[in-house]
Motif scaffolding. Structure first.
Motif, PDB file in Angstrom:
ATOM      1  N   MET A   1       0.841  -1.190   0.000  1.00  0.00           N
ATOM      2  CA  MET A   1       0.000   0.000   0.000  1.00  0.00           C
ATOM      3  C   MET A   1       0.881   1.246   0.000  1.00  0.00           C
ATOM      4  O   MET A   1       1.774   1.383   0.808  1.00  0.00           O
ATOM      5  N   ALA A   2       0.651   2.130  -0.920  1.00  0.00           N
ATOM      6  CA  ALA A   2       1.383   3.394  -0.977  1.00  0.00           C
ATOM      7  C   ALA A   2       0.894   4.314   0.124  1.00  0.00           C
ATOM      8  O   ALA A   2      -0.248   4.219   0.566  1.00  0.00           O
ATOM      9  N   HIS A   3       1.768   5.175   0.566  1.00  0.00           N
ATOM     10  CA  HIS A   3       1.351   6.130   1.578  1.00  0.00           C
ATOM     11  C   HIS A   3       1.699   7.544   1.157  1.00  0.00           C
ATOM     12  O   HIS A   3       2.467   7.759   0.227  1.00  0.00           O
ATOM     13  N   SER A   4       1.120   8.498   1.865  1.00  0.00           N
ATOM     14  CA  SER A   4       1.378   9.907   1.601  1.00  0.00           C
ATOM     15  C   SER A   4       2.831  10.225   1.944  1.00  0.00           C
ATOM     16  O   SER A   4       3.443   9.534   2.755  1.00  0.00           O
ATOM     17  N   PRO A   5       3.384  11.283   1.365  1.00  0.00           N
ATOM     18  CA  PRO A   5       4.761  11.654   1.691  1.00  0.00           C
ATOM     19  C   PRO A   5       4.895  12.063   3.160  1.00  0.00           C
ATOM     20  O   PRO A   5       3.985  12.669   3.738  1.00  0.00           O
ATOM     21  N   VAL A   6       6.030  11.721   3.730  1.00  0.00           N
ATOM     22  CA  VAL A   6       6.351  12.139   5.087  1.00  0.00           C
ATOM     23  C   VAL A   6       6.776  13.602   5.025  1.00  0.00           C
ATOM     24  O   VAL A   6       7.498  14.011   4.127  1.00  0.00           O
ATOM     25  N   GLN A   7       6.326  14.393   5.986  1.00  0.00           N
ATOM     26  CA  GLN A   7       6.661  15.810   6.046  1.00  0.00           C
ATOM     27  C   GLN A   7       7.641  16.059   7.181  1.00  0.00           C
ATOM     28  O   GLN A   7       7.472  15.517   8.279  1.00  0.00           O
ATOM     29  N   SER A   8       8.632  16.877   6.958  1.00  0.00           N
ATOM     30  CA  SER A   8       9.537  17.273   8.026  1.00  0.00           C
ATOM     31  C   SER A   8       8.798  18.229   8.958  1.00  0.00           C
ATOM     32  O   SER A   8       8.057  19.098   8.508  1.00  0.00           O
ATOM     33  N   ALA A   9       9.016  18.054  10.255  1.00  0.00           N
ATOM     34  CA  ALA A   9       8.391  18.941  11.236  1.00  0.00           C
ATOM     35  C   ALA A   9       9.420  19.889  11.849  1.00  0.00           C
ATOM     36  O   ALA A   9       9.092  20.661  12.744  1.00  0.00           O
ATOM     37  N   GLY A  10      10.656  19.814  11.377  1.00  0.00           N
ATOM     38  CA  GLY A  10      11.693  20.685  11.901  1.00  0.00           C
ATOM     39  C   GLY A  10      13.055  20.279  11.405  1.00  0.00           C
ATOM     40  O   GLY A  10      13.230  19.190  10.858  1.00  0.00           O
ATOM     41  N   ASN A  11      14.046  21.156  11.621  1.00  0.00           N
ATOM     42  CA  ASN A  11      15.404  20.902  11.160  1.00  0.00           C
ATOM     43  C   ASN A  11      16.357  20.549  12.286  1.00  0.00           C
ATOM     44  O   ASN A  11      17.572  20.548  12.092  1.00  0.00           O
ATOM     45  N   SER A  12      15.814  20.274  13.466  1.00  0.00           N
ATOM     46  CA  SER A  12      16.625  19.845  14.595  1.00  0.00           C
ATOM     47  C   SER A  12      15.734  18.997  15.498  1.00  0.00           C
ATOM     48  O   SER A  12      14.508  19.062  15.403  1.00  0.00           O
ATOM     49  N   PRO A  13      16.332  18.198  16.375  1.00  0.00           N
ATOM     50  CA  PRO A  13      15.519  17.351  17.246  1.00  0.00           C
ATOM     51  C   PRO A  13      14.876  18.150  18.375  1.00  0.00           C
ATOM     52  O   PRO A  13      15.260  19.290  18.643  1.00  0.00           O
ATOM     53  N   ALA A  14      13.912  17.517  19.030  1.00  0.00           N
ATOM     54  CA  ALA A  14      13.224  18.142  20.165  1.00  0.00           C
ATOM     55  C   ALA A  14      13.668  17.466  21.454  1.00  0.00           C
ATOM     56  O   ALA A  14      13.489  16.253  21.613  1.00  0.00           O
ATOM     57  N   LYS A  15      14.270  18.221  22.362  1.00  0.00           N
ATOM     58  CA  LYS A  15      14.639  17.675  23.673  1.00  0.00           C
ATOM     59  C   LYS A  15      13.341  17.435  24.435  1.00  0.00           C
ATOM     60  O   LYS A  15      12.532  18.350  24.609  1.00  0.00           O
ATOM     61  N   THR A  16      13.137  16.199  24.867  1.00  0.00           N
ATOM     62  CA  THR A  16      11.861  15.794  25.443  1.00  0.00           C
ATOM     63  C   THR A  16      12.083  15.011  26.721  1.00  0.00           C
ATOM     64  O   THR A  16      12.867  14.060  26.740  1.00  0.00           O
ATOM     65  N   ALA A  17      11.399  15.394  27.800  1.00  0.00           N
ATOM     66  CA  ALA A  17      11.467  14.667  29.068  1.00  0.00           C
ATOM     67  C   ALA A  17      10.470  13.516  29.032  1.00  0.00           C
ATOM     68  O   ALA A  17       9.278  13.724  28.807  1.00  0.00           O
ATOM     69  N   LEU A  18      10.980  12.296  29.212  1.00  0.00           N
ATOM     70  CA  LEU A  18      10.127  11.115  29.244  1.00  0.00           C
ATOM     71  C   LEU A  18      10.038  10.582  30.667  1.00  0.00           C
ATOM     72  O   LEU A  18      10.971  10.731  31.454  1.00  0.00           O
ATOM     73  N   THR A  19       8.911   9.947  30.974  1.00  0.00           N
ATOM     74  CA  THR A  19       8.664   9.377  32.295  1.00  0.00           C
ATOM     75  C   THR A  19       8.694   7.861  32.196  1.00  0.00           C
ATOM     76  O   THR A  19       7.996   7.284  31.347  1.00  0.00           O
ATOM     77  N   ALA A  20       9.468   7.220  33.049  1.00  0.00           N
ATOM     78  CA  ALA A  20       9.605   5.762  33.045  1.00  0.00           C
ATOM     79  C   ALA A  20       8.237   5.091  33.113  1.00  0.00           C
ATOM     80  O   ALA A  20       7.377   5.483  33.904  1.00  0.00           O
ATOM     81  N   GLY A  21       8.038   4.100  32.253  1.00  0.00           N
ATOM     82  CA  GLY A  21       6.802   3.333  32.244  1.00  0.00           C
ATOM     83  C   GLY A  21       5.673   3.952  31.449  1.00  0.00           C
ATOM     84  O   GLY A  21       4.662   3.289  31.194  1.00  0.00           O
ATOM     85  N   GLN A  22       5.810   5.199  31.042  1.00  0.00           N
ATOM     86  CA  GLN A  22       4.758   5.859  30.266  1.00  0.00           C
ATOM     87  C   GLN A  22       4.900   5.507  28.789  1.00  0.00           C
ATOM     88  O   GLN A  22       6.001   5.433  28.255  1.00  0.00           O
TER      89      GLN A  22
END
Length: 85
Positions: free
Chosen positions: A1-22
């Motif tokens: 199955m073909a899919h729509s093109p992926v779009q870039s959401a930015g030119n650098s990564p996002a520093k993100t705080a993750l919570t264990a088990g979430q």
């Protein structure tokens, strides 16, 4: 199955705080208004989010360019895009 093109959401990564088990759903299509996480905007594109559970409380760098080979984390692929060398 073909899919729509992926779009870039930015030119650098996002520093993100993750919570264990979430559980998180990382946007793989680039359309979400709640980057780097999925808001359901991928519906009908044929692209699914990457669902993962954080192993520890930690700050991580999540990909926004959507070209990483280690989704959902940044692998530096954004540096290889034209204009980011």
């Amino acid at each position: 199955m073909a899919h729509s093109p992926v779009q870039s959401a930015g030119n650098s990564p996002a520093k993100t705080a993750l919570t264990a088990g979430q559980t998180y759903a990382w946007c793989a299509c680039g359309r979400s208004a709640t980057q780097p996480f999925c808001d359901g905007s991928h519906q009908g594109t044929g692209i699914d989010p990457v669902v993962f559970t954080a192993e520890a409380d930690a700050d991580v760098w999540l990909c926004l360019c959507k070209r990483t080979h280690s989704a959902p984390t940044c692998d530096g692929s954004h540096k290889k895009q034209p204009g980011n060398e």
